[in-house]
Design an enzyme around this catalytic site. Structure first.
Site, PDB file in Angstrom:
ATOM      1  N   SER A   1     -20.432  26.340  22.791  1.00 52.64           N
ATOM      2  CA  SER A   1     -19.593  27.892  23.391  1.00 52.64           C
ATOM      3  C   SER A   1     -21.105  28.689  22.986  1.00 52.64           C
ATOM      4  O   SER A   1     -21.944  28.936  22.671  1.00 52.64           O
ATOM      5  CB  SER A   1     -19.462  27.841  22.484  1.00 52.64           C
ATOM      6  OG  SER A   1     -18.371  28.803  22.250  1.00 52.64           O
TER       7      SER A   1
ATOM      8  N   THR B   1     -14.087  29.500  40.895  1.00 58.11           N
ATOM      9  CA  THR B   1     -15.351  30.202  40.952  1.00 58.11           C
ATOM     10  C   THR B   1     -15.523  30.538  39.630  1.00 58.11           C
ATOM     11  O   THR B   1     -15.014  31.171  38.674  1.00 58.11           O
ATOM     12  CB  THR B   1     -14.585  31.651  41.498  1.00 58.11           C
ATOM     13  OG1 THR B   1     -14.345  31.199  42.885  1.00 58.11           O
ATOM     14  CG2 THR B   1     -15.736  33.062  41.648  1.00 58.11           C
TER      15      THR B   1
ATOM     16  N   CYS C   1      -8.965  28.119  14.227  1.00 59.78           N
ATOM     17  CA  CYS C   1      -7.874  27.697  15.384  1.00 59.78           C
ATOM     18  C   CYS C   1      -6.844  26.485  14.815  1.00 59.78           C
ATOM     19  O   CYS C   1      -6.070  26.803  14.742  1.00 59.78           O
ATOM     20  CB  CYS C   1      -8.140  26.355  16.200  1.00 59.78           C
ATOM     21  SG  CYS C   1     -10.520  27.133  17.406  1.00 59.78           S
TER      22      CYS C   1
END
Length: 383
Positions: free
Chosen positions: A200, A238, A326
């Site tokens: 990450s 994309t 989280c």
């Protein structure tokens, strides 16, 4: 509140100036779609490949084994679901641990609903997997082992090289979530026999919303995102060019500074642990020393709720957490601390402090003083 003292670097980091500077041209002048054939599109494509090179160099793999994602949660999902679906003809058994990030655990629970079998390995009181238990859990149907590199809550660094060796000898694919380890621990996927690795950007002073998955060449993996032919046909959509550029720059910086920064963070975290353990009823969660991430401090204070500490510290301008960002809104105790053998009560009495680039010795001493004051104040009120 005069200033903010940020001690939640495991949740996220700020973007470094050098990273933002590298990103800016791809938000403005070089905004072209990297799949386009004209110059500003080709410039974007070249920038993506440069970042891919930086990341592959950091973990010792080939550039075309790195695939960009929207973050580590996508990378974890792709690694586990993609591999499980692509290889279910070989077996239906997955091994992980009870202290994984929720991105791993939720994915494994989902696969159980799909008919896969999952073994959740226990850990000892410091968060380490027992390698003999790992070996004993392997069956003829085991196709994948996923074990976190460095734990996001308690900082435990697993014996990844030995785990990789076991998996390699048993011809089982090995995945590791290295989100917290990247930039803090030297990672060599070849030497450690790691077949897939999740990473990450926003944990290493890069932008949010971008991550990567290393996939060893030749590994069979189903796509979980379908669309155009981006990422060599493996991940449609994309590319987030500016963020990928920022991620690559953040990796480059972290590799160049890691040795000195880890030494500095180790000194500060050890100082903090030593000072906080002087508080009556304080206890450390996770291991001491070299097998702990250099920036991680997780302690409990008997008779005090971690949530109360977080709230009172915030009033003093100090940012800490009671666990993984989280799961910050959950009132349930940390599954990681419960897995260490702590009671629900003791699990709820713990806080996590993670330090980083802007943390100073003065910050450490001040925060320790404030925690001591708040703990004593809460205990006095509760008497």
């Amino acid at each position: 509140m005069s200033k903010i003292i940020y001690m939640d670097y495991a949740a996220t980091t700020f973007i470094k100036d050098e990273v933002l500077e590298e990103m800016m041209p791809y938000l403005k002048g070089f905004f072209g779609n990297p799949s386009s054939q004209y110059s500003i599109g080709l410039r974007s494509k070249m920038a993506i490949e440069s970042s891919r090179d930086n990341i592959s160099s950091a973990i010792n793999c080939k550039s075309d084994e790195v695939f960009f994602t929207s973050g580590a949660t996508e990378a974890d999902n792709w690694a586990i679901k993609g591999f499980a679906y692509a290889n279910k003809n070989k077996g239906d058994h997955i091994i992980t641990t009870k202290i994984e990030h929720e991105a791993i655990l939720s994915t494994c629970r989902y696969l159980e609903e799909e008919g896969f079998k999952v073994t959740y390995l226990p850990v000892d009181g410091e968060g380490f997997v027992n390698l003999d238990q790992l070996i004993d859990s392997i069956t003829k149907d085991t196709i994948l082992v996923s074990i976190i590199y460095g734990n996001n809550e308690i900082g435990t660094i697993q014996n990844i090289k030995e785990i990789g060796k076991i998996c390699n000898e048993k011809n089982i694919t090995f995945h590791s979530d290295a989100v917290q380890a990247l930039g803090k621990v030297p990672i060599d996927v070849k030497d450690s026999n790691i077949d897939m690795l999740s990473m990450s950007s926003h944990k290493i002073y890069g932008p949010k919303g971008v991550g990567a998955l290393y996939v060893k060449k030749g590994l069979k993996l189903h796509n979980i995102l379908h669309g155009g032919g981006q990422e060599r046909g493996k991940r449609g959509g994309t590319e987030n060019v500016a963020s990928i550029v920022g991620f690559g720059k953040a990796v480059e910086i972290s590799m160049n500074t890691m040795k000195d920064e880890v030494e500095r963070l180790s000194f500060l975290s050890n100082r903090m642990i030593e000072k906080l353990l002087e508080i009556e009823g304080a206890f450390l969660n996770g291991p001491e020393g070299e097998h702990r991430l250099a920036n991680n401090i997780n302690l409990g204070f008997r008779g005090v709720y971690g949530e109360d500490l977080v709230f009172n510290l915030d009033r003093e301008g100090i940012c800490v957490s009671s666990g993984s960002a989280c799961q910050a809104t959950s009132m349930e105790p940390s599954h990681v601390l419960l897995a260490l053998g702590l009671s629900r009560e003791l699990s709820k009495s713990s806080i996590r402090l993670t330090i980083g680039e802007n943390t100073t010795e003065e910050n450490v001493d001040y925060v320790c003083e404030q925690i001591n004051n708040i703990v004593n104040r809460i205990r006095t009120v509760r008497k």
